[in-house]
Design a protein around this motif. Structure first.
Motif, PDB file in Angstrom:
ATOM      1  N   LYS A 218       0.709  -1.086   0.154  1.00 35.95           N
ATOM      2  CA  LYS A 218      -0.041   0.005   0.063  1.00 35.95           C
ATOM      3  C   LYS A 218       0.934   1.328  -0.083  1.00 35.95           C
ATOM      4  O   LYS A 218       0.247   2.332   0.074  1.00 35.95           O
ATOM      5  CB  LYS A 218      -0.928   0.027   1.422  1.00 35.95           C
ATOM      6  CG  LYS A 218      -2.066  -1.125   1.342  1.00 35.95           C
ATOM      7  CD  LYS A 218      -2.597  -1.153   2.325  1.00 35.95           C
ATOM      8  CE  LYS A 218      -3.564  -2.478   2.646  1.00 35.95           C
ATOM      9  NZ  LYS A 218      -4.304  -2.347   3.949  1.00 35.95           N
ATOM     10  N   CYS A 223       2.910   1.074  -5.168  1.00 36.16           N
ATOM     11  CA  CYS A 223       1.460   1.255  -6.036  1.00 36.16           C
ATOM     12  C   CYS A 223       1.675   1.915  -7.247  1.00 36.16           C
ATOM     13  O   CYS A 223       0.625   1.483  -8.107  1.00 36.16           O
ATOM     14  CB  CYS A 223       0.758   2.191  -5.011  1.00 36.16           C
ATOM     15  SG  CYS A 223       0.038   1.742  -3.437  1.00 36.16           S
ATOM     16  N   GLN A 227      -1.007  -3.317 -10.086  1.00 33.69           N
ATOM     17  CA  GLN A 227      -1.791  -4.427  -8.995  1.00 33.69           C
ATOM     18  C   GLN A 227      -1.210  -5.574  -9.271  1.00 33.69           C
ATOM     19  O   GLN A 227      -1.037  -6.461  -8.540  1.00 33.69           O
ATOM     20  CB  GLN A 227      -3.354  -4.367  -9.302  1.00 33.69           C
ATOM     21  CG  GLN A 227      -4.059  -5.304  -8.192  1.00 33.69           C
ATOM     22  CD  GLN A 227      -3.816  -4.661  -6.796  1.00 33.69           C
ATOM     23  OE1 GLN A 227      -3.839  -3.439  -6.488  1.00 33.69           O
ATOM     24  NE2 GLN A 227      -3.861  -5.342  -5.885  1.00 33.69           N
TER      25      GLN A 227
END
Length: 372
Positions: A218, A223, A227
């Protein structure tokens, strides 16, 4: 820098005197035996302090001197046989990240040998420096140094970063020594030329990540990758977090608040904001709370500095704050936790979080730059 120099022969003592005079500023404590001293030897610099080994602590001598200096010195230098040095320090060796540098020099000054904390403690660097000062040959055995391989533990120490896991740090060094590449990610600016096989903004089997994040998937740099890569990185690859010590917790609390509640609540709020609690460098509050046991114990538990400010100083803090009339009537300023942390670091990390008997806020130094 605090340096202790131990000598055991006449020629060793003379070498120790010359070395102490040549080393950089800082206290140099020279230990020798009284029989080696003549009046001509006593022209020492102001930063050099002479001790007689046989007089230390009512005759306890060398053992007591080494014990005392090991606890407070940045470096211990033995001018004599390595066996003397090894036996003298053996009982006090504890942690490569905390032990002082220990070196040995033969009494003729031909060789200088780091024997403890060569890497993280700086004994190797000091050996090179001493070799330049006295014309000796440094004998270095640390693999990453002699092969000129980037060392993550040294990088962390030089940049005041906390290593999250020592076993992973060893795996990082082993991978580099085996000729493999590692990934390097950072939520902060890193300045300098990246070493060979240290790949910026890349995920490899082993990776280094400068982050305050509790859950790195996170955290900002990861990030940005996407994903699919995050899931793969979380489940397959190894990450070593290098944790900046750049967060200040501001605390407001009722008199007599419970320490265990405070620690539990703080961990809860840090988890909520995905912050590794090892990032905390300071705890701040108003001066009327300077004797609160819970705050003192929290600072001890987290190994942080304490900062207390007057009500007028808190009023001078820059920013928009969630003030309380009750708090203002009680201590003279409407918000303690937000204002106090902002007087340490200038960027608000999270605003006031309210728990029974206490409030927390945190600020961070986002502008910090790390040198590779």
């Amino acid at each position: 820098m605090h340096t202790a120099i131990f000598t055991f022969t006449q020629s060793g003592f003379l070498l120790g005197i010359n070395l102490a005079k040549a080393l950089e500023q800082g206290k140099k404590h020279i230990y020798t035996y009284r029989r080696f001293i003549s009046d001509s030897d006593l022209s020492l610099n102001d930063d050099c302090i002479l001790h007689f080994i046989e007089a230390v602590n009512d005759g306890r001598g060398l053992g007591k001197a080494v014990e005392d200096e090991f606890a407070v010195s940045d470096a211990l230098i033995f001018i004599g046989a390595t066996g003397i040095a090894v036996r003298s320090i053996a009982a006090y060796v504890n942690d490569k990240f905390k032990d002082p540098a220990v070196l040995c020099i033969d009494e003729t000054g031909r060789f200088v040998i780091p024997i403890l904390s060569g890497h993280v403690g700086g004994a190797n660097r000091l050996a090179y420096k001493i070799s330049e000062l006295i014309g000796s040959t440094p004998v270095i055995t640390t693999a990453t140094d002699i092969r000129n391989v980037w060392a993550v533990d040294v990088f962390a120490k030089e940049n005041l970063l906390e290593i999250s896991d020592r076993k992973t740090a060893k795996k990082i060094s082993a991978a580099l020594l085996e000729g493999k590449s590692i990934g390097f990610l950072s939520d902060y600016k890193v300045r300098g030329t990246f070493p060979e096989r240290v790949l910026k903004d890349s995920i490899e089997k082993y990776n280094v990540y400068i982050t305050n994040g509790l859950d790195i998937t996170k955290s900002p740099a990861l990030c940005k990758i996407g994903q699919d890569s995050l899931l793969s990185a979380a489940n397959t690859y190894n990450f070593l977090k290098l944790i900046p010590k750049n967060i200040c917790i501001g605390i407001g609390c009722r008199k007599g608040a419970d320490f265990y509640d405070m620690l539990k609540n703080l961990k809860d709020v840090f988890k909520k904001h995905n912050i590794d609690i090892r990032s905390v460098s300071h705890i701040a509050s108003i001066d009327v709370k300077k004797d609160e046991v819970c705050i003192k114990k929290l600072a001890g538990a987290l190994n942080t500095e304490l900062c207390f400010f007057t009500a007028d100083e808190l009023k001078s803090a820059y920013g928009s704050f969630d003030d309380s009339e009750f708090v203002k009537k009680t201590v003279g300023v409407g918000n303690v936790c937000e204002r106090s942390c902002m007087l340490v670091y200038g960027d608000m990390l999270f605003k006031k979080e309210i728990y029974p008997d206490m409030t927390f806020a945190a600020s961070v130094e986002y502008s910090r730059v790390y040198n590779i």
